[in-house]
Design a protein around this motif. Structure first.
Motif, PDB file in Angstrom:
ATOM      1  N   MET A   1     -21.243  41.353 -52.441  1.00  0.00           N
ATOM      2  CA  MET A   1     -22.202  40.292 -52.308  1.00  0.00           C
ATOM      3  C   MET A   1     -22.642  40.220 -50.861  1.00  0.00           C
ATOM      4  O   MET A   1     -22.190  39.397 -50.085  1.00  0.00           O
ATOM      5  N   SER A   2     -23.533  41.080 -50.484  1.00  0.00           N
ATOM      6  CA  SER A   2     -23.964  41.158 -49.098  1.00  0.00           C
ATOM      7  C   SER A   2     -25.124  40.213 -48.795  1.00  0.00           C
ATOM      8  O   SER A   2     -25.440  39.997 -47.651  1.00  0.00           O
TER       9      SER A   2
ATOM     10  N   ASN B   1     -28.581  27.549 -56.699  1.00  0.00           N
ATOM     11  CA  ASN B   1     -28.634  28.456 -57.852  1.00  0.00           C
ATOM     12  C   ASN B   1     -27.853  29.740 -57.590  1.00  0.00           C
ATOM     13  O   ASN B   1     -27.241  30.293 -58.505  1.00  0.00           O
ATOM     14  N   ASP B   2     -27.866  30.228 -56.351  1.00  0.00           N
ATOM     15  CA  ASP B   2     -27.082  31.412 -56.013  1.00  0.00           C
ATOM     16  C   ASP B   2     -25.597  31.140 -56.208  1.00  0.00           C
ATOM     17  O   ASP B   2     -24.853  31.987 -56.712  1.00  0.00           O
ATOM     18  N   LEU B   3     -25.148  29.957 -55.791  1.00  0.00           N
ATOM     19  CA  LEU B   3     -23.744  29.590 -55.990  1.00  0.00           C
ATOM     20  C   LEU B   3     -23.412  29.486 -57.475  1.00  0.00           C
ATOM     21  O   LEU B   3     -22.367  29.970 -57.921  1.00  0.00           O
ATOM     22  N   LEU B   4     -24.301  28.857 -58.235  1.00  0.00           N
ATOM     23  CA  LEU B   4     -24.057  28.703 -59.667  1.00  0.00           C
ATOM     24  C   LEU B   4     -23.998  30.049 -60.374  1.00  0.00           C
ATOM     25  O   LEU B   4     -23.186  30.239 -61.283  1.00  0.00           O
ATOM     26  N   ASN B   5     -24.830  30.988 -59.974  1.00  0.00           N
ATOM     27  CA  ASN B   5     -24.789  32.325 -60.570  1.00  0.00           C
ATOM     28  C   ASN B   5     -23.437  32.988 -60.326  1.00  0.00           C
ATOM     29  O   ASN B   5     -22.874  33.628 -61.212  1.00  0.00           O
ATOM     30  N   GLY B   6     -22.921  32.845 -59.116  1.00  0.00           N
ATOM     31  CA  GLY B   6     -21.607  33.409 -58.806  1.00  0.00           C
ATOM     32  C   GLY B   6     -20.505  32.762 -59.611  1.00  0.00           C
ATOM     33  O   GLY B   6     -19.598  33.426 -60.124  1.00  0.00           O
ATOM     34  N   ILE B   7     -20.586  31.451 -59.763  1.00  0.00           N
ATOM     35  CA  ILE B   7     -19.584  30.737 -60.557  1.00  0.00           C
ATOM     36  C   ILE B   7     -19.669  31.167 -62.022  1.00  0.00           C
ATOM     37  O   ILE B   7     -18.641  31.307 -62.698  1.00  0.00           O
TER      38      ILE B   7
ATOM     39  N   LYS C   1     -19.004  32.383 -48.340  1.00  0.00           N
ATOM     40  CA  LYS C   1     -20.454  32.239 -48.193  1.00  0.00           C
ATOM     41  C   LYS C   1     -20.908  30.837 -48.549  1.00  0.00           C
ATOM     42  O   LYS C   1     -21.857  30.318 -47.956  1.00  0.00           O
ATOM     43  N   SER C   2     -20.235  30.196 -49.496  1.00  0.00           N
ATOM     44  CA  SER C   2     -20.625  28.827 -49.842  1.00  0.00           C
ATOM     45  C   SER C   2     -20.305  27.885 -48.693  1.00  0.00           C
ATOM     46  O   SER C   2     -21.042  26.928 -48.450  1.00  0.00           O
ATOM     47  N   GLY C   3     -19.244  28.161 -47.949  1.00  0.00           N
ATOM     48  CA  GLY C   3     -18.941  27.365 -46.760  1.00  0.00           C
ATOM     49  C   GLY C   3     -20.026  27.520 -45.713  1.00  0.00           C
ATOM     50  O   GLY C   3     -20.446  26.534 -45.086  1.00  0.00           O
ATOM     51  N   GLN C   4     -20.512  28.738 -45.537  1.00  0.00           N
ATOM     52  CA  GLN C   4     -21.601  28.978 -44.594  1.00  0.00           C
ATOM     53  C   GLN C   4     -22.869  28.261 -45.061  1.00  0.00           C
ATOM     54  O   GLN C   4     -23.596  27.673 -44.260  1.00  0.00           O
TER      55      GLN C   4
END
Length: 82
Positions: A1-2, A9-15, A60-63
């Protein structure tokens, strides 16, 4: 995941990816899986990859959260100056 996480939505896709892996494991018949060493190895690899993916997603979610807070602070400062 670069790639950078730009929105929620990016976070939700990862979850969702992680949730799908968990569902695969939960829906499997443990007795059948344990009798087939190849299936055990494949699932172990999937779990390892998902664990690495989850770690990257958390970082990345922390960032993303920090950037979001900085943007919020900037907006609040701009609005309070009006």
């Amino acid at each position: 995941m670069s790639q950078k996480i730009e929105n929620v939505n990016d976070l939700l896709n990862g979850i969702n990816v992680i949730a799908n892996v968990l569902l695969i494991g939960k829906s499997g018949n443990i007795e059948e899986i344990s009798e087939n060493p190849n299936t055990v190895d494949l699932y172990a690899s999937l779990v390892e990859i998902t664990e690495q993916y989850a770690s990257i997603l958390v970082a990345k979610s922390g960032q993303f959260e920090l950037r979001h807070e900085e943007q919020k602070d900037t907006i609040l400062k701009a609005v309070s100056g009006l």
